[in-house]
Design a protein around this motif. Structure first.
Motif, short mmCIF file in Angstrom:
data_model
loop_
_atom_site.label_atom_id
_atom_site.label_comp_id
_atom_site.label_asym_id
_atom_site.label_seq_id
_atom_site.Cartn_x
_atom_site.Cartn_y
_atom_site.Cartn_z
N ASP B 41 0.82 -1.20 0.00
CA ASP B 41 0.00 0.00 0.00
C ASP B 41 0.86 1.25 0.00
N GLU B 42 0.29 2.31 -0.57
CA GLU B 42 0.91 3.60 -0.43
C GLU B 42 0.78 4.00 1.04
N PRO B 43 1.61 4.84 1.62
CA PRO B 43 2.71 5.53 0.98
C PRO B 43 4.01 4.73 0.99
N LEU B 44 3.98 3.56 1.57
CA LEU B 44 5.20 2.79 1.66
C LEU B 44 5.69 2.41 0.26
N ARG B 45 4.72 2.16 -0.65
CA ARG B 45 5.08 1.68 -1.97
C ARG B 45 6.06 2.60 -2.69
N SER B 46 5.75 3.91 -2.63
CA SER B 46 6.62 4.81 -3.39
C SER B 46 7.98 4.95 -2.74
N GLU B 47 8.08 4.50 -1.51
CA GLU B 47 9.39 4.55 -0.85
C GLU B 47 10.29 3.39 -1.29
N ILE B 48 9.66 2.33 -1.75
CA ILE B 48 10.44 1.16 -2.13
C ILE B 48 11.00 1.36 -3.53
N THR B 49 12.30 1.48 -3.61
CA THR B 49 12.91 1.66 -4.93
C THR B 49 13.55 0.35 -5.36
N PRO B 50 13.63 0.14 -6.66
CA PRO B 50 14.17 -1.14 -7.12
C PRO B 50 15.66 -1.29 -6.78
N LYS B 51 16.07 -2.51 -6.57
CA LYS B 51 17.49 -2.79 -6.33
C LYS B 51 18.12 -3.16 -7.66
N ASN B 52 18.90 -2.24 -8.17
CA ASN B 52 19.49 -2.47 -9.49
C ASN B 52 20.57 -3.54 -9.45
N ILE B 53 20.77 -4.18 -10.59
CA ILE B 53 21.67 -5.32 -10.64
C ILE B 53 22.87 -5.03 -11.53
N LEU B 54 24.02 -5.46 -11.13
CA LEU B 54 25.19 -5.38 -11.97
C LEU B 54 25.68 -6.79 -12.26
N MET B 55 25.64 -7.18 -13.53
CA MET B 55 26.11 -8.51 -13.90
C MET B 55 27.54 -8.41 -14.43
N ILE B 56 28.38 -9.23 -13.87
CA ILE B 56 29.78 -9.20 -14.25
C ILE B 56 30.17 -10.57 -14.80
N GLY B 57 30.81 -10.58 -15.93
CA GLY B 57 31.23 -11.88 -16.46
C GLY B 57 31.83 -11.72 -17.83
N PRO B 58 32.68 -12.65 -18.23
CA PRO B 58 33.32 -12.56 -19.54
C PRO B 58 32.29 -12.59 -20.66
N THR B 59 32.74 -12.24 -21.82
CA THR B 59 31.82 -12.19 -22.96
C THR B 59 31.34 -13.60 -23.33
N GLY B 60 30.14 -13.67 -23.83
CA GLY B 60 29.63 -14.93 -24.36
C GLY B 60 29.22 -15.95 -23.32
N VAL B 61 28.95 -15.51 -22.09
CA VAL B 61 28.51 -16.49 -21.10
C VAL B 61 27.02 -16.37 -20.80
N GLY B 62 26.36 -15.40 -21.43
CA GLY B 62 24.91 -15.36 -21.31
C GLY B 62 24.32 -14.10 -20.70
#
Lengths: 211, 217
Positions: B41-62
């Protein structure tokens, strides 16, 4: 019948609440340690990305879009640079780090056979249109995977894409002749793979150019 | 928006990508968290921001493959961009704001397709009526003094007959002429890099100028 205004509102809502942005090659905008001077397309870009990831308002032709809840997924090889070469503010905005592992021979075997549209299926289907039936037996697939892995080890590691180059090379003759040979069958086994590829995969200099 | 559970998402990704379970789990969780957030429910909803992802890995692994498959699963506006395409604001090249514009374009297209599939039935019905109108022009109502006298004749016997024939496909080889709104003339404008925004505005303007004419077909 479609209400354009309603459509816009819905689309805007979808972007703000559910939008996902995939930022590929993020490592290429990391500053390589040691370089100096105007870095138009590296650090500056990172700094521009910051407000976007952080949450800001962007003007589009459909109205203002708030980016606060858009999910960003960044990815990069980080061969040359490290995640710590990104500007600190940006690093902080990507709290979840996942590492993808290099592929093993075993992975290659599975990649060749398991996915819904695996390479082996693709080639069989392609040649099937010429009414050439192409099959891969277990030994053949394994040998192919080994060759691909070997080439990756000895030259540049390009991951699963190596399978494409190896496969293309392996089936070069068949692919060329298939149109004149409809109705024939071919089973790719270990011997077939060796016959067509061993020479290349042994010779490092040659495979640098061909495979 | 997709309602798949993390487990289902991973299973779906497994069909196309071998291994890399950690990355699959991370994106699956992220995707599910989108859905979870909407339930809060709002107002909590707008406080929740997405957790961005950083993918690390050599080329061609998917990495890219995961993102491509994810886009299909997400049923949400999705864009994939190469970070290398952008330059700092003020220099020649694309600026990062265009990511959001692209995302918005994608969303508009998606929403439109959704909306269209919803009204498809109604559209088919009204198309049928149009065709029938063309085959059997309704008795013109404004002749003389009989304007109001025959209103209910619209669904007469003949019309029903024609409707039946039409549905059975017996009239498929007939040609009819109806009036439709002409598609606005598209004007493609090449813009210097970095000024794409201006292009889209100009295009919109031209479309409005040419719009709303009807044509025979």
């Amino acid at each position: 019948m479609l209400d354009e205004e309603e459509l816009k509102t819905q689309a805007l809502e979808a972007v703000e609440q559910h939008g996902i942005v995939f930022l590929d090659e993020i490592d290429k905008v990391a500053r390589q340690s040691g370089t100096q001077g105007a870095d138009v397309s590296r650090e500056g870009v990172q700094r521009d990305l910051l407000p976007l990831v952080e949450g800001s308002t962007v003007n589009t032709k459909y109205g203002m879009v708030k980016t606060d809840h858009i999910l960003f997924i960044a990815s990069g090889a980080f061969n040359v640079s490290k995640p710590s070469d990104l500007i600190p503010e940006l690093q902080g905005r990507f709290p979840i780090r996942v590492e993808l592992k290099s592929l093993t021979t075993e992975d290659f075997v599975r990649i060749l056979t398991e996915p819904d549209a695996s390479l082996t299926l693709q080639y069989s289907a392609l040649l099937g249109t010429e009414e050439v039936s192409l099959e891969f037996d277990e030994g053949g697939v394994r040998r192919l995977a080994e060759v691909a892995f070997h080439v990756n080890e000895n030259t540049e590691n390009i991951g699963a894409r190596r399978l494409h180059t190896v496969m293309e090379r392996l089936l070069e003759t068949v692919s060329f002749d298939a149109s004149d040979k409809s109705g024939t069958e071919l089973t790719v086994d270990a011997t077939y793979v060796d016959e067509h590829l061993s020479e290349l995969s042994q010779d490092e200099d040659l495979s640098r150019y061909i495979l | 928006m997709s309602q798949m559970t993390p487990r289902e998402i991973v299973q779906e990704l497994d069909k196309h990508i071998i291994g890399q379970d950690e990355a699959k789990r991370a994106v699956a969780i992220a995707l599910r968290n989108r859905w979870r957030r909407v339930q809060v429910d709002e107002p909590l909803r707008s406080e929740i921001t997405p957790k961005n992802i950083l993918m690390i890995g050599p080329t061609g692994v998917g990495k890219t493959e995961i993102s491509r498959r994810l886009a299909r699963l997400a049923k949400a506006p999705f864009v994939k961009v190469e970070a290398t395409k952008f330059t700092e604001v003020g220099y020649v090249g694309r600026e990062v704001d265009s990511i959001v514009r692209d995302l918005m374009d994608v969303s508009i297209k998606m929403t439109r397709e959704n909306a269209m599939s919803k009204v498809r039935h109604r559209a088919e019905d009204s198309a049928e009526e149009r065709v029938l109108d063309a085959l059997l022009p309704p008795p013109s109502r404004n002749v003389g003094f009989t304007t109001e006298s025959e209103p209910a004749a619209a669904d007469s016997d003949t019309r029903q007959k024609f409707r039946k024939m039409l549905r059975e496909g017996k009239l498929d080889d007939k040609e009819i002429e109806i009036e439709i709104q002409a598609m606005p003339v598209g004007v493609e404008i090449m813009a210097p890099p970095g000024m794409e925004e201006m292009t889209s505005q100009l295009q919109g303007m031209f479309q409005n100028l040419g719009g709303n004419r009807s044509a025979h077909r």
